[in-house]
Design a protein around this motif. Structure first.
Motif, PDB file in Angstrom:
ATOM      1  N   PRO A 137       0.796  -1.216   0.000  1.00 26.54           N
ATOM      2  CA  PRO A 137       0.000   0.000   0.000  1.00 26.54           C
ATOM      3  C   PRO A 137       0.828   1.265   0.000  1.00 26.54           C
ATOM      4  O   PRO A 137       0.316   2.344  -0.194  1.00 26.54           O
ATOM      5  CB  PRO A 137      -0.816  -0.136   1.292  1.00 26.54           C
ATOM      6  N   LEU A 138       2.140   1.144   0.269  1.00 29.49           N
ATOM      7  CA  LEU A 138       2.985   2.310   0.402  1.00 29.49           C
ATOM      8  C   LEU A 138       2.913   3.192  -0.830  1.00 29.49           C
ATOM      9  O   LEU A 138       3.053   2.741  -1.951  1.00 29.49           O
ATOM     10  CB  LEU A 138       4.430   1.857   0.628  1.00 29.49           C
ATOM     11  N   GLU A 148      -7.196  -3.882   0.702  1.00 28.22           N
ATOM     12  CA  GLU A 148      -7.451  -2.446   0.760  1.00 28.22           C
ATOM     13  C   GLU A 148      -8.948  -2.161   0.838  1.00 28.22           C
ATOM     14  O   GLU A 148      -9.759  -2.960   0.392  1.00 28.22           O
ATOM     15  CB  GLU A 148      -6.870  -1.761  -0.483  1.00 28.22           C
ATOM     16  N   ARG A 149      -9.293  -1.010   1.388  1.00 29.84           N
ATOM     17  CA  ARG A 149     -10.689  -0.618   1.495  1.00 29.84           C
ATOM     18  C   ARG A 149     -10.781   0.908   1.508  1.00 29.84           C
ATOM     19  O   ARG A 149      -9.778   1.595   1.708  1.00 29.84           O
ATOM     20  CB  ARG A 149     -11.332  -1.212   2.760  1.00 29.84           C
ATOM     21  N   ALA A 153     -13.439  -4.440  -1.951  1.00 32.57           N
ATOM     22  CA  ALA A 153     -12.120  -4.852  -2.403  1.00 32.57           C
ATOM     23  C   ALA A 153     -11.546  -3.810  -3.357  1.00 32.57           C
ATOM     24  O   ALA A 153     -12.239  -3.334  -4.261  1.00 32.57           O
ATOM     25  CB  ALA A 153     -12.209  -6.204  -3.101  1.00 32.57           C
ATOM     26  N   ASP A 154     -10.299  -3.413  -3.132  1.00 34.95           N
ATOM     27  CA  ASP A 154      -9.645  -2.408  -3.966  1.00 34.95           C
ATOM     28  C   ASP A 154     -10.471  -1.137  -4.042  1.00 34.95           C
ATOM     29  O   ASP A 154     -10.568  -0.494  -5.092  1.00 34.95           O
ATOM     30  CB  ASP A 154      -9.390  -2.958  -5.370  1.00 34.95           C
ATOM     31  N   GLY A 183     -11.320   3.598  -6.862  1.00 35.40           N
ATOM     32  CA  GLY A 183     -11.180   2.243  -7.364  1.00 35.40           C
ATOM     33  C   GLY A 183      -9.765   1.982  -7.812  1.00 35.40           C
ATOM     34  O   GLY A 183      -8.933   2.886  -7.950  1.00 35.40           O
ATOM     35  N   LYS A 184      -9.480   0.715  -8.031  1.00 31.14           N
ATOM     36  CA  LYS A 184      -8.145   0.290  -8.441  1.00 31.14           C
ATOM     37  C   LYS A 184      -8.236  -0.379  -9.801  1.00 31.14           C
ATOM     38  O   LYS A 184      -9.057  -1.262 -10.013  1.00 31.14           O
ATOM     39  CB  LYS A 184      -7.570  -0.681  -7.420  1.00 31.14           C
TER      40      LYS A 184
END
Length: 392
Positions: free
Chosen positions: A13-14, A290-291, A311-312, A331-332
């Motif tokens: 996540p960094l 992630e959330r 999710a994502d 979103g991802k």
């Protein structure tokens, strides 16, 4: 959005906000490696944006794609003054190794290309005060006076090259740009803020928070400005924590964020609805899960709000339409996410998404319409803009 100089693994996540840059074709990586999104920025003077919230209406609108005059590329930011005046910026891919930075204009009926930005602009964020006063920031800082673009050099920073990720206009012709200053790469970057005083950009003195970056800025008043982002952690700390900085007219100070325990978290976008009603959004992560993450300022303190476990579901921007509805988007990858604030139950609920990979988001003053700019979820770098229209 251009690729960042250093890309962590997908499970890390960094520095997620820094990865909001557009993914161009691999052959272009060398060409854009020096480029550095917030995609929420105020339109016009901020005071005009802080309108009382009307009662939320029934949510019967739909997202619809609009045709854009670009076949291949990416749109990274969008902003609107009205239903008949909106702008979007991004890239037009000319070949496998060549691109133009472009600005599009919406006239109420169609998008047309208004101009080409100077070379090496790589636009990431957009702030529109009027049709003759527009700022775009990215690897360079450009100003549009209604006829042409002028590059305005940023002030020197002892921490290194300044790469702005967000910009917002302020009263009196001022503007704020936030991002990071880097000596070598994103890894050693530190938060950076500059103020356009009407004549030149001036570097701002910030609290020492260590390595980090800023990804969003919002102007409430000349003596009330917020910037959001993240502070990078180390082996003894969470890999990333949210960063909130506040300008009181005299100095920038760090304000505590209501961070979730034992989780990485960051803030990517912010919008003020009033001095005591400000929203900031981003993401949180435990490991590779992630959330969404959203916090609210009530004039006294920041408080975390309840978000669905998507999710994502990282969030990039937040805004309120004229009917009082507050939405956050993000979103991802090819999985866009839209949340709607459920005020009676004090939580965020899932809402219909825009159907495109979200780069930029904008509300339209005095309207229930919304804009999202980015690329299509399918295809190879297909620029896309969708508009939310109330069906009533």
């Amino acid at each position: 959005m251009a690729p960042s100089p250093s890309s962590p693994s997908p499970t890390t996540p960094l520095r997620e906000p820094a990865r909001r840059r557009a993914r161009l074709l691999p052959a272009l990586a060398a060409a854009v490696a020096t480029a550095s999104l917030a995609v929420i920025s105020l339109t016009g003077d901020p005071a005009a944006s802080a309108q009382p919230a009307p009662a939320a209406a029934a949510h019967t609108g739909t997202w619809q794609r609009t045709q854009v005059p670009l076949e291949k590329g990416d749109l990274t930011a969008v902003s609107a003054l009205s239903d008949t005046q909106a702008w979007a910026v991004g890239y037009q891919l000319k070949s496998a190794t060549s691109l133009d930075a472009v600005a599009l204009r919406w006239d109420g009926t169609a998008w047309t290309q208004e101009s080409t930005l100077p070379k090496n602009s790589f636009p990431q964020a957009l702030a529109v005060r009027s049709a003759e006063d527009i700022w775009v920031v990215g690897s360079a800082t450009e100003h549009w006076d209604g006829k042409s673009w002028t590059t305005r050099a940023l002030d020197r920073d002892p921490a290194g090259r300044v790469v702005p990720d967000a910009v917002a206009t302020a009263p009196g012709g001022q503007a704020w740009a936030v991002g990071r200053a880097m000596a070598r790469s994103v890894k050693d970057g530190v938060p950076a803020i500059q103020l356009w005083d009407g004549k030149a950009w001036k570097r701002q003195t910030l609290p020492d928070v260590g390595a980090g970056e800023l990804n969003g800025v919002a102007v409430v008043a000349p003596d009330d400005v917020w910037a959001v982002g993240a502070v990078y952690g180390d082996d003894e700390k969470p890999p990333q924590t949210s960063l909130l900085l506040h300008w009181n007219g005299t100095a920038w100070k760090r304000i505590a964020a209501p961070d979730p325990a034992d989780a990485a978290h960051w803030l990517s976008g912010i919008t003020p609805l009033g001095a005591d009603d400000i929203w900031a959004v981003g993401g949180s992560a435990v490991g590779s899960s992630e959330r969404p993450y959203a916090v609210h300022w009530d004039g006294t303190k920041w408080a975390a709000t309840t978000t669905p476990d998507v999710a994502d579901g990282r969030l990039r921007s937040v805004g309120r339409s004229a009917d009082g509805t507050i939405r956050a988007v993000g979103g991802k990858g090819s999985a866009p996410v839209t949340l709607r604030w459920n005020a009676p139950d004090k939580r965020w609920d899932m809402a219909p998404g825009p159907g495109v990979v979200v780069r930029g988001f904008a509300t339209v003053p005095n309207s229930s319409r919304l804009w999202v700019a980015g690329i299509a979820t399918h295809g190879d770098l297909v620029p896309a803009v969708t508009r939310y229209t109330d069906a009533r």
